[in-house]
Scaffold this motif. Structure first.
Motif, short mmCIF file in Angstrom:
data_model
loop_
_atom_site.label_atom_id
_atom_site.label_comp_id
_atom_site.label_asym_id
_atom_site.label_seq_id
_atom_site.Cartn_x
_atom_site.Cartn_y
_atom_site.Cartn_z
N ASP A 103 -0.98 -2.10 7.34
CA ASP A 103 0.19 -1.25 7.13
C ASP A 103 -0.20 -0.19 6.10
O ASP A 103 -0.32 -0.47 4.91
N THR A 105 1.39 2.44 5.06
CA THR A 105 2.50 2.98 4.25
C THR A 105 3.37 1.80 3.83
O THR A 105 4.56 1.77 4.10
N CYS A 106 2.79 0.85 3.15
CA CYS A 106 3.45 -0.45 2.97
C CYS A 106 4.62 -0.42 2.02
O CYS A 106 5.45 -1.34 2.03
N SER A 107 4.73 0.59 1.14
CA SER A 107 5.85 0.68 0.20
C SER A 107 6.01 -0.64 -0.56
O SER A 107 5.04 -1.15 -1.11
N SER A 125 -1.34 -0.81 2.20
CA SER A 125 -1.79 0.21 1.27
C SER A 125 -0.72 1.27 1.09
O SER A 125 0.15 1.46 1.94
N ASP A 126 -0.77 1.95 -0.04
CA ASP A 126 0.19 2.99 -0.37
C ASP A 126 -0.41 3.83 -1.49
O ASP A 126 -1.29 3.37 -2.23
N ASP A 128 1.63 5.25 -3.86
CA ASP A 128 2.51 5.07 -5.01
C ASP A 128 2.14 3.79 -5.75
O ASP A 128 2.35 2.68 -5.23
N ARG A 131 5.21 1.24 -6.20
CA ARG A 131 5.57 0.50 -4.98
C ARG A 131 4.48 -0.47 -4.58
O ARG A 131 4.76 -1.55 -4.04
N LEU A 132 3.23 -0.12 -4.84
CA LEU A 132 2.14 -1.02 -4.50
C LEU A 132 2.20 -2.29 -5.34
O LEU A 132 1.97 -3.39 -4.83
N ARG A 146 -4.71 0.63 -3.01
CA ARG A 146 -4.18 1.98 -3.13
C ARG A 146 -5.02 2.92 -2.27
O ARG A 146 -6.24 3.00 -2.44
N ASP A 148 -4.64 6.64 0.56
CA ASP A 148 -3.89 7.64 1.31
C ASP A 148 -3.76 7.17 2.75
O ASP A 148 -4.75 6.72 3.36
N ALA A 149 -2.59 7.29 3.32
CA ALA A 149 -2.37 6.84 4.70
C ALA A 149 -3.25 7.59 5.69
O ALA A 149 -3.53 7.09 6.78
#
Length: 390
Positions: A103, A105-107, A125-126, A128, A131-132, A146, A148-149
């Motif tokens: 995922d 953009t896991c937020s 991964s995310d 932010d 949020r991570l 961490r 970038d998508a």
């Protein structure tokens, strides 16, 4: 906008003192009647951590229906608004069972929380960092990193993405305006198995997508459109509608099924197909499954002599050419006191029409206003009921 969490806030909530503080705040009502008093009490006791504590407790309460088993999660209001409901996420996880899934953009981890139960490997991964950290706390069994998508960081995984689609509290439907933009996401993972969650209002015609587009509803509300790459799609399926219920039942319709239904005069009932079916363009396939037919080839209402089990239908009492005057006379003659108004294919606003009907009776009724052969028609019906198994 919600509270802006800091790393120090999370450090505190991760401590024994922070856990105790959350328990104390969770005992408060924090409702409209008591919020001023309760917030003052939290600020007096916990000073600069009050905002984080109040936000966490209040957002957790709002999230309970949408995100099951999230009572101990770290959350933000914005993240919960975009998060996929657990029951919808479970469906996706079931389709990916046994796969290695990333995922990107896991937020805060709402999708990961379900994937860890079904996937061979679940990675999130995310970009932010806050949020991570929340995702790592919420889903300790998942691997988080961490990244970038748009930068591939795992191999031989199915990539799941949920591009940001809110800006200033408003939804964005332009594929190129999402974060990350859909065209860039497609380019970054070209040739990979890819699943992309989108808003149901996405303009499908504006998306260059060779795989399957699935529209999912839950308890009658359309929740998302999901893009499945060709390697994850059933052979020949380009459109799918999944109709989910909180009781665990699911109905699926695809464009690989027959759509051979006639157009003819109304039967005893009008059926309004689930929104996922309509949005996916599978109204005729839905009708063929249930032996229904169309009133007009361009309108999504169906009709039949019975209501399919689990489907909402309206028993037709009277039919007439639509006019406000005629409809008002019909409803008053039938002692109508309240009315549900459904409209499709006609420029009528139920909120404007309803007070013009001047209802004074006691009987609840439903009115379906639609177009048949370019003419506006009104059906006065008994209140909608759910069809039962025969």
């Amino acid at each position: 906008m919600g509270y802006d969490f800091t790393g120090a806030d999370l450090d505190f909530m991760d401590s024994e003192a922070g856990a105790e503080a959350l328990s104390v705040v969770d005992e408060l009502e924090l409702d409209a009647r008591s919020s001023v008093r309760d917030i003052s009490s939290v600020r007096a006791r916990f000073s600069d951590r009050a905002g984080a504590l109040i936000e966490t407790v209040t957002v957790r309460r709002k999230a309970r229906v949408k995100l099951l088993d999230s009572d101990r999660w770290w959350v933000t209001d914005e993240a919960v608004q975009q998060a996929t409901p657990t029951l919808v996420a479970r469906r996706r996880a079931a389709r990916l069972a046994g796969r290695r899934v990333h995922d990107v953009t896991c937020s805060i981890g709402s999708e990961l929380a379900v994937l860890v139960d079904t996937a061979e490997l679940a990675v999130g991964s995310d970009l932010d960092p806050i949020r991570l950290r929340m995702a790592a706390h919420n889903v300790p069994d998942a691997t988080v990193l961490r990244a970038d998508a748009l930068t591939p960081t795992t191999r031989e995984t199915v990539v799941v993405a949920d591009p940001g689609r809110r800006s200033g509290g408003r939804r964005r439907h332009d594929p190129a305006a999402l974060e990350p933009p859909l065209p860039e996401l497609f380019d970054a993972y070209r040739g990979r198995d890819l699943v992309v969650k989108c808003a149901p209002g996405l303009d499908f015609d504006a998306v260059d997508w060779a795989g399957e587009i699935e529209v999912v509803s839950l308890d009658g509300g359309v929740r998302e459109a999901c893009l499945w790459s060709e390697g994850l799609s059933e052979n020949g399926v380009r459109r799918r509608a999944a109709v989910l219920r909180s009781d665990g039942s699911t109905l699926e319709f695809t464009d690989a099924e027959s759509d051979d239904i006639p157009v003819r005069s109304p039967g005893g009932y009008i059926v309004d197909p689930d929104g996922a079916v309509v949005r996916a363009g599978l109204v005729r396939h839905y009708g063929a499954r249930f032996d229904l037919w169309q009133l007009d080839p361009r309108i999504a209402y169906l009709t039949g002599d019975t209501i399919p089990a689990g489907v909402r239908g309206f028993a037709i009492l009277e039919q007439s050419k639509f006019s406000e005057k005629v409809l008002r006379q019909q409803l008053n003659r039938m002692d109508c006191g309240s009315v549900e108004i459904l409209v499709r294919g006609v420029d009528v606003d139920p909120a404007i029409l309803r007070p013009k009907l001047k209802l004074r009776g006691s009987v609840p009724l439903s009115v379906v206003i639609t177009r048949i052969d370019r003419s506006a028609v009104a059906f006065v019906c008994a209140p909608g009921v759910i069809g039962q198994p025969v």
